[in-house]
Design a protein around this motif. Structure first.
Motif, PDB file in Angstrom:
ATOM      1  N   ASN A  96    -109.214  -5.515   2.118  1.00 54.69           N
ATOM      2  CA  ASN A  96    -109.950  -6.634   2.691  1.00 54.69           C
ATOM      3  C   ASN A  96    -109.098  -7.287   3.779  1.00 54.69           C
ATOM      4  OD1 ASN A  96    -110.229  -9.769   2.587  1.00 54.69           O
ATOM      5  ND2 ASN A  96    -112.221  -8.974   1.928  1.00 54.69           N
ATOM      6  N   PHE A  97    -109.684  -7.509   4.951  1.00 55.69           N
ATOM      7  CA  PHE A  97    -108.884  -7.972   6.094  1.00 55.69           C
ATOM      8  C   PHE A  97    -108.308  -9.375   5.869  1.00 55.69           C
ATOM      9  CE2 PHE A  97    -108.065  -9.030  10.628  1.00 55.69           C
ATOM     10  CZ  PHE A  97    -107.269  -7.940  10.926  1.00 55.69           C
ATOM     11  N   ASN A  98    -109.099 -10.254   5.240  1.00 49.92           N
ATOM     12  CA  ASN A  98    -108.584 -11.595   4.918  1.00 49.92           C
ATOM     13  C   ASN A  98    -107.373 -11.513   4.002  1.00 49.92           C
ATOM     14  OD1 ASN A  98    -110.173 -13.228   6.450  1.00 49.92           O
ATOM     15  ND2 ASN A  98    -111.405 -14.031   4.765  1.00 49.92           N
ATOM     16  N   SER A  99    -107.403 -10.535   3.096  1.00 50.77           N
ATOM     17  CA  SER A  99    -106.290 -10.334   2.175  1.00 50.77           C
ATOM     18  C   SER A  99    -105.017  -9.947   2.940  1.00 50.77           C
ATOM     19  CB  SER A  99    -106.673  -9.250   1.171  1.00 50.77           C
ATOM     20  OG  SER A  99    -105.607  -8.975   0.309  1.00 50.77           O
ATOM     21  N   MET A 100    -105.178  -9.133   3.986  1.00 52.76           N
ATOM     22  CA  MET A 100    -104.025  -8.703   4.791  1.00 52.76           C
ATOM     23  C   MET A 100    -103.491  -9.845   5.656  1.00 52.76           C
ATOM     24  SD  MET A 100    -103.710  -5.743   3.592  1.00 52.76           S
ATOM     25  CE  MET A 100    -102.479  -4.888   4.563  1.00 52.76           C
ATOM     26  N   ILE A 101    -104.410 -10.661   6.203  1.00 52.94           N
ATOM     27  CA  ILE A 101    -103.986 -11.847   6.967  1.00 52.94           C
ATOM     28  C   ILE A 101    -103.186 -12.770   6.049  1.00 52.94           C
ATOM     29  CG2 ILE A 101    -104.814 -13.969   8.088  1.00 52.94           C
ATOM     30  CD1 ILE A 101    -107.189 -12.345   9.166  1.00 52.94           C
ATOM     31  N   CYS A 102    -103.707 -12.959   4.851  1.00 58.86           N
ATOM     32  CA  CYS A 102    -103.053 -13.828   3.867  1.00 58.86           C
ATOM     33  C   CYS A 102    -101.674 -13.295   3.497  1.00 58.86           C
ATOM     34  CB  CYS A 102    -103.932 -13.937   2.628  1.00 58.86           C
ATOM     35  SG  CYS A 102    -103.282 -15.073   1.407  1.00 58.86           S
ATOM     36  N   GLN A 103    -101.564 -11.974   3.361  1.00 57.94           N
ATOM     37  CA  GLN A 103    -100.278 -11.367   3.035  1.00 57.94           C
ATOM     38  C   GLN A 103     -99.236 -11.706   4.105  1.00 57.94           C
ATOM     39  OE1 GLN A 103     -98.472  -6.952   2.747  1.00 57.94           O
ATOM     40  NE2 GLN A 103    -100.456  -7.145   1.755  1.00 57.94           N
ATOM     41  N   CYS A 104     -99.671 -11.651   5.366  1.00 57.93           N
ATOM     42  CA  CYS A 104     -98.765 -11.986   6.474  1.00 57.93           C
ATOM     43  C   CYS A 104     -98.348 -13.457   6.423  1.00 57.93           C
ATOM     44  CB  CYS A 104     -99.449 -11.678   7.807  1.00 57.93           C
ATOM     45  SG  CYS A 104     -98.410 -12.027   9.253  1.00 57.93           S
ATOM     46  N   VAL A 105     -99.316 -14.331   6.180  1.00 60.54           N
ATOM     47  CA  VAL A 105     -99.052 -15.775   6.103  1.00 60.54           C
ATOM     48  C   VAL A 105     -98.051 -16.082   4.985  1.00 60.54           C
ATOM     49  CG1 VAL A 105    -100.089 -18.017   5.514  1.00 60.54           C
ATOM     50  CG2 VAL A 105    -101.262 -16.477   7.113  1.00 60.54           C
ATOM     51  N   LEU A 106     -98.278 -15.506   3.814  1.00 60.78           N
ATOM     52  CA  LEU A 106     -97.401 -15.775   2.671  1.00 60.78           C
ATOM     53  C   LEU A 106     -96.018 -15.151   2.857  1.00 60.78           C
ATOM     54  CD1 LEU A 106     -99.954 -15.247  -0.245  1.00 60.78           C
ATOM     55  CD2 LEU A 106     -99.105 -17.421   0.648  1.00 60.78           C
ATOM     56  N   ALA A 107     -95.968 -13.981   3.489  1.00 59.72           N
ATOM     57  CA  ALA A 107     -94.674 -13.320   3.712  1.00 59.72           C
ATOM     58  C   ALA A 107     -93.801 -14.124   4.662  1.00 59.72           C
ATOM     59  CB  ALA A 107     -94.900 -11.914   4.272  1.00 59.72           C
ATOM     60  N   ARG A 108     -94.425 -14.774   5.656  1.00 62.25           N
ATOM     61  CA  ARG A 108     -93.640 -15.461   6.695  1.00 62.25           C
ATOM     62  C   ARG A 108     -93.764 -16.987   6.615  1.00 62.25           C
ATOM     63  NH1 ARG A 108     -94.072 -12.643  12.398  1.00 62.25           N
ATOM     64  NH2 ARG A 108     -96.137 -13.588  12.491  1.00 62.25           N
ATOM     65  N   GLY A 109     -94.306 -17.482   5.501  1.00 65.08           N
ATOM     66  CA  GLY A 109     -94.588 -18.906   5.376  1.00 65.08           C
ATOM     67  C   GLY A 109     -93.362 -19.769   5.134  1.00 65.08           C
ATOM     68  N   ASP A 110     -93.571 -21.079   5.252  1.00 63.76           N
ATOM     69  CA  ASP A 110     -92.506 -22.058   5.002  1.00 63.76           C
ATOM     70  C   ASP A 110     -92.935 -23.000   3.881  1.00 63.76           C
ATOM     71  OD1 ASP A 110     -94.469 -23.517   6.213  1.00 63.76           O
ATOM     72  OD2 ASP A 110     -93.367 -23.916   8.058  1.00 63.76           O
ATOM     73  N   GLU A 111     -92.178 -24.069   3.694  1.00 64.27           N
ATOM     74  CA  GLU A 111     -92.461 -25.007   2.603  1.00 64.27           C
ATOM     75  C   GLU A 111     -93.812 -25.705   2.758  1.00 64.27           C
ATOM     76  OE1 GLU A 111     -89.158 -27.589   1.610  1.00 64.27           O
ATOM     77  OE2 GLU A 111     -87.721 -26.049   2.227  1.00 64.27           O
ATOM     78  N   THR A 112     -94.283 -25.843   3.998  1.00 60.66           N
ATOM     79  CA  THR A 112     -95.583 -26.483   4.250  1.00 60.66           C
ATOM     80  C   THR A 112     -96.702 -25.794   3.469  1.00 60.66           C
ATOM     81  OG1 THR A 112     -94.825 -26.927   6.493  1.00 60.66           O
ATOM     82  CG2 THR A 112     -97.172 -27.213   6.098  1.00 60.66           C
ATOM     83  N   LEU A 113     -96.574 -24.479   3.311  1.00 60.12           N
ATOM     84  CA  LEU A 113     -97.624 -23.714   2.626  1.00 60.12           C
ATOM     85  C   LEU A 113     -97.808 -24.119   1.177  1.00 60.12           C
ATOM     86  CD1 LEU A 113     -97.551 -19.950   3.647  1.00 60.12           C
ATOM     87  CD2 LEU A 113     -99.210 -21.684   4.256  1.00 60.12           C
ATOM     88  N   SER A 114     -96.760 -24.670   0.559  1.00 60.15           N
ATOM     89  CA  SER A 114     -96.841 -25.091  -0.846  1.00 60.15           C
ATOM     90  C   SER A 114     -98.033 -26.024  -1.075  1.00 60.15           C
ATOM     91  CB  SER A 114     -95.561 -25.797  -1.274  1.00 60.15           C
ATOM     92  OG  SER A 114     -94.661 -24.886  -1.834  1.00 60.15           O
ATOM     93  N   ASN A 115     -98.227 -26.963  -0.148  1.00 64.99           N
ATOM     94  CA  ASN A 115     -99.323 -27.936  -0.281  1.00 64.99           C
ATOM     95  C   ASN A 115    -100.689 -27.255  -0.186  1.00 64.99           C
ATOM     96  OD1 ASN A 115     -97.376 -29.990  -0.345  1.00 64.99           O
ATOM     97  ND2 ASN A 115     -97.317 -30.079   1.882  1.00 64.99           N
ATOM     98  N   TYR A 116    -100.783 -26.248   0.678  1.00 62.61           N
ATOM     99  CA  TYR A 116    -102.049 -25.529   0.845  1.00 62.61           C
ATOM    100  C   TYR A 116    -102.319 -24.605  -0.350  1.00 62.61           C
ATOM    101  CZ  TYR A 116    -102.389 -27.327   5.573  1.00 62.61           C
ATOM    102  OH  TYR A 116    -102.507 -28.166   6.652  1.00 62.61           O
ATOM    103  N   LEU A 117    -101.259 -24.010  -0.873  1.00 63.59           N
ATOM    104  CA  LEU A 117    -101.419 -23.149  -2.045  1.00 63.59           C
ATOM    105  C   LEU A 117    -101.855 -23.959  -3.266  1.00 63.59           C
ATOM    106  CD1 LEU A 117     -98.354 -20.784  -1.571  1.00 63.59           C
ATOM    107  CD2 LEU A 117    -100.740 -20.065  -1.672  1.00 63.59           C
ATOM    108  N   ASP A 118    -101.487 -25.233  -3.265  1.00 63.52           N
ATOM    109  CA  ASP A 118    -101.822 -26.112  -4.382  1.00 63.52           C
ATOM    110  C   ASP A 118    -103.332 -26.272  -4.550  1.00 63.52           C
ATOM    111  OD1 ASP A 118    -100.585 -27.578  -6.435  1.00 63.52           O
ATOM    112  OD2 ASP A 118    -101.161 -29.450  -5.481  1.00 63.52           O
ATOM    113  N   VAL A 119    -104.063 -26.137  -3.432  1.00 62.11           N
ATOM    114  CA  VAL A 119    -105.513 -26.361  -3.482  1.00 62.11           C
ATOM    115  C   VAL A 119    -106.317 -25.102  -3.135  1.00 62.11           C
ATOM    116  CG1 VAL A 119    -105.392 -28.835  -3.062  1.00 62.11           C
ATOM    117  CG2 VAL A 119    -105.451 -27.274  -1.116  1.00 62.11           C
TER     118      VAL A 119
END
Length: 440
Positions: free
Chosen positions: A383-406
């Motif tokens: 699934n393409f969204n799944s691959m985009i997400c993989q890239c985001v999570l692989a290269r993410g920073d602490e800011t992503l913690s708040n987004y992952l929370d919801v």
């Protein structure tokens, strides 16, 4: 006092039971007399109550959603537990998960007391990063040699697992190849292989204790092991089935094919054109590929599966067409050909860590699928969204913690980041790479 410790694979049992890491972690912890350790999966983690420590192994980025739910649930029923994470994703970049765990173990745990130290809340330890202590960088730990110590000879198996009822035999860790896109090559460097005598001992004991008639050979490139033919001959003499996790086309020969008798042959050219394969240092050419095809014909292999990537830096339309052309050539030789194709994820610690994720990859995949359908070639892709997400999570920073929370899943996360105009921050070139604090 006995301490209760859980090792959790944050996905379903059928995936986790074939993950060697969970067996290694449980075996490692079981050698400490005051520790009672058990393995859990998505189906049964709710049983964990009032434990002292909870370790989650993160093998894939898209398991973060499950891992966060597990941590949130278990914090309520295990108020005094230490929560720690490890695995390849932690070595890659743990910063998107910084708010959820007390400690991250960066590296390989054999020949160390790192897990014991974390259980005892001794976070100022080599190989550990914790938000509870002031530490700018963390350096990966790993054993210089792979021995039989800490190796799990007893391995619960299941027909549902990826290899079925098989003994998992890790030949080596790390890869001697040069592929520029490969995370495993970077985080498990230098490549290390086990002694042949150790492998023979482990296999013989593992078959006997687990009462199985199949051995799965685990390594990034099984055929690169110097004594692979000798090992396969030994296993063949034991009368067991041999299932290699991966074999490169340029390591195949008649001797191996004769022993392995594969029904399906997997070849991973990654790119269609010779130019692009040279650029990514895949070190496999068309001659190697068709030597493997010839061997497949000779040994009556039923099916060839090809793995490709699109969205590789410097890729042109001609390179994409070459994927179609190469597949067509192989289809003329072998009746059943399947293709797996996905966009390249620019992973931390690799040569391509700061490249853009190619959002046009979806069109390229659809174009390839349309053209190969005419040739009766089945094309699979994530699934393409799944691959985009993989890239985001692989290269993410602490800011992503708040987004992952919801966010409950990849689509939720992508929608939330788009809404706040943050998606490009993780898909384009990165200004600040948080994983530079992780010394591999």
């Amino acid at each position: 006092m006995i301490k209760n410790v859980a090792v959790i694979y944050p996905n379903k049992f059928k995936a986790g039971i074939s993950c060697l890491a969970v067996h290694i972690l449980a075996k490692h912890l079981s050698k400490f007399k005051d520790i009672n350790v058990n393995i859990y999966f998505l189906e049964n983690y709710h049983k964990i109550k009032n434990f002292d420590a909870i370790f989650i192994t993160l093998q894939y980025e898209n398991d973060y959603f499950n891992a966060i739910k597990i941590v949130k649930d278990l914090r309520k029923t295990n108020p005094n537990a230490v929560f720690a994470a490890g695995g390849p994703c932690v070595m890659e970049n743990f910063f998107p998960l910084i708010n959820y765990f007390d400690a991250f173990i960066v590296g390989e745990i054999e020949n160390s007391d790192v897990m014991l130290n974390v259980i005892n809340r001794e976070f100022d330890t080599e190989g550990v990063y914790s938000r509870h202590i002031d530490k700018d960088v963390v350096k990966r730990i790993y054993p210089k040699k792979l021995t039989i110590d800490d190796y799990p000879i007893y391995q619960p198996t299941s027909k549902k697992g990826a290899y079925g009822e098989a003994f998992l035999l890790e030949i080596g860790r790390g890869c001697p190849r040069r592929c520029r896109f490969c995370l495993a090559r970077s985080i498990y460097y230098p490549p290390r292989y086990r002694k042949l005598s150790d492998l023979e001992y482990l296999a013989e004991e593992g078959i006997k204790i687990n009462k199985v008639n199949k051995v799965a050979l685990i390594a990034p490139s099984v055929g690169d092991y110097k004594y692979i033919v000798e090992l396969c001959n030994f296993l063949d003499d034991l009368g067991v089935q041999i299932s290699p996790s991966s074999l490169r086309a340029d390591t195949l020969n008649e001797e191996l094919m004769k022993i392995l008798k594969p029904k399906t042959l997997t070849i991973a050219p990654e790119a269609g054109s010779e130019r692009l394969r040279e650029f990514i240092k895949k070190d496999i050419n068309e001659e190697d590929i068709f030597n493997a095809v010839d061997l497949a014909k000779k040994f009556e292999v039923n099916k060839i599966k090809l793995y490709f990537m699109v969205g590789i830096p410097t890729e042109t339309n001609e390179d994409v067409e070459e994927i179609i052309n190469l597949t067509k050539k192989i289809k003329k030789e072998i009746k059943k050909v399947e293709v797996s194709i996905n966009p390249m994820i620019p992973k931390p610690h690799t040569d391509f860590e700061n490249e853009e994720f190619d959002l046009t990859s979806k069109k390229k995949i659809k174009h390839i699928e349309k053209n190969l359908r005419k040739e009766r070639v089945k094309v699979e892709y994530e699934n393409f969204n799944s691959m985009i997400c993989q890239c985001v999570l692989a290269r993410g920073d602490e800011t992503l913690s708040n987004y992952l929370d919801v966010s409950k899943n990849p689509t939720n996360l992508i929608s939330a980041l788009k809404k706040d105009n943050l998606l490009d921050k993780y898909l384009k070139k990165i200004d600040k790479m948080p994983w530079k604090k992780i010394i591999i």
